[in-house]
Design a protein around this motif. Sequence first.
Motif, short mmCIF file in Angstrom:
data_model
loop_
_atom_site.label_atom_id
_atom_site.label_comp_id
_atom_site.label_asym_id
_atom_site.label_seq_id
_atom_site.Cartn_x
_atom_site.Cartn_y
_atom_site.Cartn_z
N ARG A 26 0.83 -1.21 0.00
CA ARG A 26 0.00 0.00 0.00
C ARG A 26 0.86 1.26 0.00
O ARG A 26 0.55 2.23 -0.69
N LEU A 27 1.94 1.25 0.79
CA LEU A 27 2.84 2.41 0.83
C LEU A 27 3.51 2.62 -0.52
O LEU A 27 3.60 3.75 -1.01
N THR A 28 3.97 1.54 -1.13
CA THR A 28 4.61 1.63 -2.45
C THR A 28 3.62 2.17 -3.48
O THR A 28 3.97 3.02 -4.30
N LYS A 29 2.39 1.71 -3.41
CA LYS A 29 1.35 2.13 -4.35
C LYS A 29 1.10 3.64 -4.30
O LYS A 29 0.83 4.25 -5.32
N ILE A 30 1.23 4.25 -3.10
CA ILE A 30 1.00 5.70 -2.99
C ILE A 30 2.31 6.49 -3.05
O ILE A 30 2.34 7.69 -2.80
N ARG A 74 -0.22 7.63 8.30
CA ARG A 74 -1.13 7.17 9.37
C ARG A 74 -2.45 6.65 8.82
O ARG A 74 -3.10 5.83 9.46
N GLU A 75 -2.86 7.15 7.66
CA GLU A 75 -4.14 6.74 7.06
C GLU A 75 -4.05 5.44 6.27
O GLU A 75 -5.06 4.91 5.84
N VAL A 76 -2.84 4.92 6.08
CA VAL A 76 -2.69 3.67 5.33
C VAL A 76 -3.26 2.52 6.15
O VAL A 76 -2.92 2.34 7.32
N GLU A 77 -4.14 1.75 5.50
CA GLU A 77 -4.77 0.62 6.19
C GLU A 77 -3.68 -0.36 6.66
O GLU A 77 -2.79 -0.73 5.90
#
Length: 182
Positions: A26-30, A74-77
Amino acid sequence: MPLNQDTPQWVAAYTNPRAEKKVAERLTKIGIENYLPLQKNEKKWSDRIQVVEEPVFKSYIFIKIRLNQVTTVREVEGIVYILNYHSYEHNETIPESQIQAIKAIIQSQTPFYVVPSQDFKEGEYVQITQGALTGQIGQIQSSGQQKNFYIRIDSLKMDLIVNAPKEYLITASRKDIKKNKI
């Protein structure tokens, strides 16, 4: 060193249990740089043995961010909280040298294990002089002919431990210890 707006710096985030790989995706995606150290372990089931990649630090991921990216992270699931982040003025980062030391250990395929830092007594600071970890500084804990060399990851309250032959170690200078923030 606290987080700032200008230079991205490493922090550690605590994740939901067994969510580290999904959080990294998810972090990589954003577009947020992250590092999830993985190690291969054999898992035995009743009918087979399988090699699986598991996080070195369970429920933790390293993230390289600027101060203005804290809310986004902080908002990353799957992220529960950022370690040692109390406010914009009170936060702590992980030195690049510690991240590089973890990467060097993982890449070298040197056997290691992780233990909570509080289990150790004070030891002598040493520097590795040979092998894949040349130049790394850490502390030793005696163990006969071998020395257990460990690199402290302060914000996680964990140590990465590697067995290093005694002849590979020299006493680290005060200047090198200060430079590596140990």
